[in-house]
Design an enzyme around this catalytic site. Sequence first.
Site, PDB file in Angstrom:
ATOM      1  N   ALA A 119     -40.292 -10.371  -9.884  1.00  0.00           N
ATOM      2  CA  ALA A 119     -41.171 -11.226 -10.688  1.00  0.00           C
ATOM      3  C   ALA A 119     -40.376 -12.217 -11.528  1.00  0.00           C
ATOM      4  CB  ALA A 119     -42.054 -10.362 -11.589  1.00  0.00           C
TER       5      ALA A 119
ATOM      6  N   GLY B 241     -35.653  -5.070  -6.919  1.00  0.00           N
ATOM      7  CA  GLY B 241     -36.502  -4.278  -7.791  1.00  0.00           C
ATOM      8  C   GLY B 241     -37.736  -5.053  -8.218  1.00  0.00           C
ATOM      9  N   CYS B 242     -38.646  -4.360  -8.901  1.00  0.00           N
ATOM     10  CA  CYS B 242     -39.910  -4.982  -9.292  1.00  0.00           C
ATOM     11  C   CYS B 242     -39.722  -6.024 -10.392  1.00  0.00           C
ATOM     12  CB  CYS B 242     -40.912  -3.912  -9.706  1.00  0.00           C
ATOM     13  SG  CYS B 242     -40.284  -2.703 -10.897  1.00  0.00           S
ATOM     14  N   TYR B 243     -39.057  -5.648 -11.477  1.00  0.00           N
ATOM     15  CA  TYR B 243     -38.780  -6.641 -12.520  1.00  0.00           C
ATOM     16  C   TYR B 243     -37.964  -7.817 -11.971  1.00  0.00           C
ATOM     17  CZ  TYR B 243     -40.230  -3.459 -16.363  1.00  0.00           C
ATOM     18  OH  TYR B 243     -40.922  -2.651 -17.236  1.00  0.00           O
TER      19      TYR B 243
END
Length: 344
Positions: free
Chosen positions: A154, A149-151
């Site tokens: 990062a 996922g995006c979170y």
Amino acid sequence: MVKVGIVGGTGYTGVEFLRLLAQHPQAEVVVITSRSEAGLAVADMYPNLRGHYDGLAFSVPDISTLGACDVVFFATPHGVAHALAGELLAAGTKVIDLSADFRLQDADEWAKWYGQPHGAPELLEEAVYGLPEVNREQIKQARLIAVPGCYPTATQLGFLPLLEAGLADVSRLIADCKSGVSGAGRGAAVGSLYSETSESMKAYAVKGHRHLPEIRQGLRRAAGQDVGLTFVPHLTPMIRGIHSTLYATVVDRSVDLQALFEKRYANEPFVDVMPAGSHPETRSVRGANVCRIAVHRPQDGDLVVVLSVIDNLVKGASGQAVQNMNILFGLDEKLGLSHAGMLP
């Protein structure tokens, strides 16, 4: 030429696939599905793609058609890949899934967070977590890849050097993360309306976000032990971007953290460790498959602050999926992904 199918082509990650693959010299999109838009030409829905996909139209998902592809990307809500992945794998087609369906190793944990039984628990052990900076060798041999996922992307990339080196007190990690509204998807929702999100920012899911178990799972692997993580996501008035401000306490102040991060990511084409004292901006990675990182130790104390930014639709989704495809098929990892971020 890699023949590509896309299931779920009308959302933001679906059109981002089309944008990226239009520039890919070794991949061709031959099938794109949408039950609601079947028969509609791709260029009619997305005028920015005119001249790139003029002969391609959306179709109803069909296993025989998708099974003729070399790889199928799922840009769908959770639960969809559960139903189709097994049949595609049996047909010899590789599967790269952008949803959360195969990210968590524990089917019960998945059911707890997604509110339904896992639809294909027999595939969880085989699924490879598609974070290339960690699992590149496993990706090369995979049949089924779960794109992070995006979170989680990062956050993990920001914390990894500290945890792998055993330099952080893993009992108290903090991830303070901000996202653009495209992370909520293209579906109509009051919380995503312009008048609701413009000129405002708010935290949400403080009690527990679905990405929390995924982040903890990845950090646990890196640290070799359980971690204590507080993860607080925020919605911000921008379209694209993730900004993660990460906090950890170091157990050895003598280590040069700038050198540690630079060494860890020296050979990673899509992680940019900025010079000491830098503050990465989300706009610097907009449209690019890059995670840009800066590490700080305020007042030379034992608290480390890591700043990590990505485009949630690129390195946080479709770009990372294409990166996985390149690795999987033995292509140059940077193919179709070398463009710089857009400014202003």
